[in-house]
Scaffold this active site. Structure first.
Site, PDB file in Angstrom:
ATOM      1  N   ASP A   1      61.959  56.185  51.588  1.00  0.00           N
ATOM      2  CA  ASP A   1      61.650  57.194  50.565  1.00  0.00           C
ATOM      3  C   ASP A   1      60.227  57.732  50.631  1.00  0.00           C
ATOM      4  OD1 ASP A   1      64.226  56.705  49.507  1.00  0.00           O
ATOM      5  OD2 ASP A   1      63.431  54.931  48.502  1.00  0.00           O
TER       6      ASP A   1
ATOM      7  N   LYS B   1      60.382  61.028  55.137  1.00  0.00           N
ATOM      8  CA  LYS B   1      60.755  61.225  56.558  1.00  0.00           C
ATOM      9  C   LYS B   1      61.589  62.476  56.755  1.00  0.00           C
ATOM     10  CE  LYS B   1      63.042  57.386  56.820  1.00  0.00           C
ATOM     11  NZ  LYS B   1      62.591  56.776  55.581  1.00  0.00           N
TER      12      LYS B   1
ATOM     13  N   GLY C   1      69.053  57.914  52.000  1.00  0.00           N
ATOM     14  CA  GLY C   1      69.183  59.183  51.290  1.00  0.00           C
ATOM     15  C   GLY C   1      67.985  60.034  51.676  1.00  0.00           C
ATOM     16  N   HIS C   2      68.197  61.014  52.530  1.00  0.00           N
ATOM     17  CA  HIS C   2      67.088  61.869  52.958  1.00  0.00           C
ATOM     18  C   HIS C   2      67.130  63.178  52.193  1.00  0.00           C
ATOM     19  CE1 HIS C   2      66.730  59.640  57.057  1.00  0.00           C
ATOM     20  NE2 HIS C   2      66.379  58.913  56.037  1.00  0.00           N
TER      21      HIS C   2
ATOM     22  N   GLN D   1      65.325  53.972  56.261  1.00  0.00           N
ATOM     23  CA  GLN D   1      64.613  52.884  55.565  1.00  0.00           C
ATOM     24  C   GLN D   1      63.148  52.847  56.037  1.00  0.00           C
ATOM     25  OE1 GLN D   1      68.003  51.867  56.908  1.00  0.00           O
ATOM     26  NE2 GLN D   1      68.528  52.971  55.081  1.00  0.00           N
TER      27      GLN D   1
HETATM   28  P1  IMP Z   1      70.955  47.626  52.101  1.00  0.00           P
HETATM   29  O1  IMP Z   1      70.312  48.361  53.230  1.00  0.00           O
HETATM   30  O2  IMP Z   1      71.892  48.472  51.305  1.00  0.00           O
HETATM   31  O3  IMP Z   1      71.564  46.323  52.536  1.00  0.00           O
HETATM   32  O4  IMP Z   1      69.781  47.229  51.066  1.00  0.00           O
HETATM   33  C1  IMP Z   1      68.754  46.305  51.405  1.00  0.00           C
HETATM   34  C2  IMP Z   1      67.448  46.696  50.736  1.00  0.00           C
HETATM   35  O5  IMP Z   1      66.981  47.904  51.311  1.00  0.00           O
HETATM   36  C3  IMP Z   1      67.565  46.984  49.233  1.00  0.00           C
HETATM   37  O6  IMP Z   1      66.349  46.597  48.623  1.00  0.00           O
HETATM   38  C4  IMP Z   1      67.739  48.505  49.188  1.00  0.00           C
HETATM   39  O7  IMP Z   1      67.330  49.048  47.956  1.00  0.00           O
HETATM   40  C5  IMP Z   1      66.815  48.912  50.322  1.00  0.00           C
HETATM   41  N1  IMP Z   1      67.194  50.191  50.942  1.00  0.00           N
HETATM   42  C6  IMP Z   1      68.212  50.433  51.800  1.00  0.00           C
HETATM   43  N2  IMP Z   1      68.228  51.705  52.208  1.00  0.00           N
HETATM   44  C7  IMP Z   1      67.188  52.313  51.592  1.00  0.00           C
HETATM   45  C8  IMP Z   1      66.654  53.635  51.641  1.00  0.00           C
HETATM   46  O8  IMP Z   1      67.135  54.520  52.362  1.00  0.00           O
HETATM   47  N3  IMP Z   1      65.549  53.864  50.865  1.00  0.00           N
HETATM   48  C9  IMP Z   1      64.979  52.890  50.104  1.00  0.00           C
HETATM   49  N4  IMP Z   1      65.425  51.638  50.047  1.00  0.00           N
HETATM   50  C10 IMP Z   1      66.530  51.351  50.777  1.00  0.00           C
HETATM   51 MG    MG Z   2      65.449  57.927  50.752  1.00  0.00          MG
END
Ligand code: IMP
Ligand code: MG
Length: 345
Positions: free
Chosen positions: A25, A28, A54-55, A187
């Site tokens: 977030d 990117k 989520g981009h 991420q």
């Molecule tokens: P998962 O990737 O859904 O397994 O989540 C693992 C951790 O990564 C959690 O703390 C999520 O909130 C965080 N996370 C996963 N994808 C994103 C992203 O695109 N942006 C921010 N945090 C993320």
């Molecule tokens: Mg995002």
């Protein structure tokens, strides 16, 4: 490997990477969109993660939130979901329809690596019960677990993905035509499976090294664009935000709510030591620091360094501190961009 659809025989000569240096977030999507517009890429590739991402992208003044589809589709550039990703076919089809509905042509531009793994309904059901990590419940952890325990399903054996399949060895190493590729990460460094704050991480390789694993030779890397905000946010179950009113103000001013889940993001000051570590480990040579206007809006400028918190009188003084502090990393000051939300980067 049999010949697959979608090949335009190529030898990769240039590879740029966009990598998040914090917890996702950080903007990117905006940087990838900017680069895609400015540079002549032949391919854009998402290198890790899945529908957890989520981009947020503003394209010609319209706001889009993409989850799995690379930013290349907005410019008619060949866009690939790489083998480092996990794909949720139903979410992908829905995302595709949504973009097509708004006039973005996805068909014929979107490809999925035959060896990318698939997120199944069972993965999502299992992840839906997570209480420990605070996942996005998109089935990411179980899908990567099955990949590594060699019990997973690959894109090549899913009927709805057949028209999109591509073999990246043939695409990038097998031919003679030059390619210029932008690898888009998802991420961020603080969520990386190896370098993040384990176990409060995601299950993929978010670093620039993770991009290489999608079928590229390390010799092809040209630029690594690191992206961060001038403060930090994190979504998940670990305690991250100090109990101070100012962070509520930052959350409101910065609209810090998850693009995928709508959850409020926990906020904190920029950790300069972590940023330096992320720059070094990812080989960043261009740095974008986003959302300087948010600290201007709340009128407080601070940075964490170990247990210390530095306070600055204004944004300019804080920026000068960052540039000086990062000089050891070797990034040229002219390659450090401080960006407002309104700026292209
Ligand atoms: P998962 O990737 O859904 O397994 O989540 C693992 C951790 O990564 C959690 O703390 C999520 O909130 C965080 N996370 C996963 N994808 C994103 C992203 O695109 N942006 C921010 N945090 C993320
Ligand atoms: Mg995002």
């Amino acid at each position: 490997m049999p010949a697959r659809r979608g090949h335009t025989k190529a030898v990769v000569t240039k590879l740029d990477i966009v990598v998040d240096l914090q917890y996702g977030d950080s903007g990117k999507g905006k940087v990838a969109h900017f680069l895609c517009r400015e540079k002549k890429y032949t391919h854009i590739l998402r290198y890790n993660g899945g529908a957890n991402a989520g981009h947020t992208i503003f394209h010609k003044g319209v706001k889009f939130v993409t989850h799995q589809i690379p930013v290349g589709v907005f410019f008619g550039v060949k866009s690939i979901i790489g083998p480092g990703c996990v794909v949720d076919p139903s979410v992908l089809m829905q995302e595709m329809r949504e973009l097509e509905k708004h006039g973005i042509k996805v068909k014929g531009k979107l490809f999925v690596a035959y060896n990318a793994h698939v997120v199944t309904a069972a993965h999502k059901k299992e992840d839906g019960t997570d209480k420990k990590i605070g996942t996005t419940k998109r089935g990411i952890g179980p899908a990567y677990r099955d990949k590594f325990s060699r019990t997973g399903v690959r894109a090549e054996s899913v009927k709805s993905l057949k028209p999109f399949l591509i073999d990246l060895y043939t695409e990038f190493e097998g031919g003679t035509k030059e390619a210029t590729v932008l690898c888009e990460g998802a991420q961020g460094f603080g969520l990386d499976i190896d370098w993040g704050d384990y176990p409060f991480v995601t299950s993929s390789h978010c670093t620039s090294g993770g991009a290489i694993m999608n079928g590229f030779s390390p010799r092809t890397v040209r630029d690594v664009w690191g992206v961060a905000k001038v403060y930090e946010t994190y979504v998940g179950n670990k305690k991250f935000e100090p109990k101070e009113e100012i962070f509520k103000q930052i959350r409101a001013a910065g609209e810090e709510y998850g693009a995928t889940t709508g959850r409020p993001r926990q906020c904190n000051w920029l950790d300069i030591g972590m940023l330096e570590r992320a720059i070094n480990l990812n080989g960043v040579n261009h740095l974008v620091l986003n959302k300087i206007d948010v600290l201007d809006a709340v009128g407080v400028w601070k940075i964490r360094e170990g247990k210390k918190v530095h306070t600055f009188k204004d944004g300019k003084t804080m920026q000068a501190f960052i540039v000086k502090r990062l000089s050891k990393t070797g990034i040229a000051p002219k390659n450090i961009h401080f960006s407002n939300r309104k700026d292209a980067i």
